[in-house]
Design a protein around this motif. Sequence first.
Motif, mmCIF file in Angstrom:
data_model
loop_
_atom_site.group_PDB
_atom_site.id
_atom_site.type_symbol
_atom_site.label_atom_id
_atom_site.label_comp_id
_atom_site.label_asym_id
_atom_site.label_seq_id
_atom_site.Cartn_x
_atom_site.Cartn_y
_atom_site.Cartn_z
ATOM 1 N N LYS A 1 0.830 -1.210 0.000
ATOM 2 C CA LYS A 1 0.000 0.000 0.000
ATOM 3 C C LYS A 1 0.864 1.260 0.000
ATOM 4 N N ASP A 2 1.996 1.227 0.697
ATOM 5 C CA ASP A 2 2.919 2.361 0.662
ATOM 6 C C ASP A 2 3.561 2.496 -0.713
ATOM 7 N N VAL A 3 3.882 1.365 -1.334
ATOM 8 C CA VAL A 3 4.489 1.372 -2.665
ATOM 9 C C VAL A 3 3.535 2.002 -3.686
ATOM 10 N N ILE A 4 2.276 1.592 -3.648
ATOM 11 C CA ILE A 4 1.287 2.125 -4.592
ATOM 12 C C ILE A 4 1.119 3.630 -4.428
ATOM 13 N N GLU A 5 1.000 4.090 -3.198
ATOM 14 C CA GLU A 5 0.830 5.531 -2.951
ATOM 15 C C GLU A 5 2.039 6.319 -3.418
ATOM 16 N N ALA A 6 3.234 5.790 -3.162
ATOM 17 C CA ALA A 6 4.459 6.488 -3.559
ATOM 18 C C ALA A 6 4.548 6.621 -5.080
#
Length: 244
Positions: A143-148
């Motif tokens: 989820k952090d990867v997608i947002e970044a």
Amino acid sequence: QLYKCFQDGIDIVLHAATNYDNNIDDLQNVFMSNLQLPMELIDLCKKNNVKYFINIDSFYSSNKNIYTKKLPFYKLSKKQLLEWIKLYASFKKINFINIKIFHLFGHEENNRKFINYLINNMIKNKQIELSSGNEKINFVYIKDVIEAIKILIKNIKFISKEGFIEFHLGYDEKTSIKKLVAILAKIINSESQIRFNIAEENDDKFDKFDKDKSLFNFINYAQRYDLKTGLEDIVNYKMNKLNE
């Protein structure tokens, strides 16, 4: 099909397709997915004046020790693609952004992925055999990867047009396998017996996470998850599915 995608005009291509097959009979599929497809995309980008090509890469692409038992075809294909991208970038026709993702974990991964293997077996209280558990790894939650990546794309015009730039995606702190197992056991309240020093030690020499290349830092992104909260999110998701 690929040609049709470019007919209406594209500014950015995000390449994230990959194939992890590790059987000699699947070698052609690995080559086509991990090398042929992205090279065709790059050629189409050049012909259609696409400005940016974002390649979702793996820490394995910088691993010098690719001829190992674990995913040798995958490692070789990722390493070769990166070399092709760097060569192509030297002509400065397309701006390449290489995002090297470290140990990614998320909800829908198969049981071959280490964290999901642990969770699925711990939920069932099965015995688990591991190596020494002393290996330390940079994890990062999906989820952090997608947002970044979404933030990067929104602000892509601010990236200097150097031909090639690389970012690393991972949490700054490395975590040992033993600590990971202890965190999961507490979250799940598992009664699994964990036997260390049984399985063969991983023969990979992992690429180092470079904080100076951190995408989180570059876009000034405050991570929503750390390892513990990411694991809790996955466990809650899996438990809810089991109770449906």
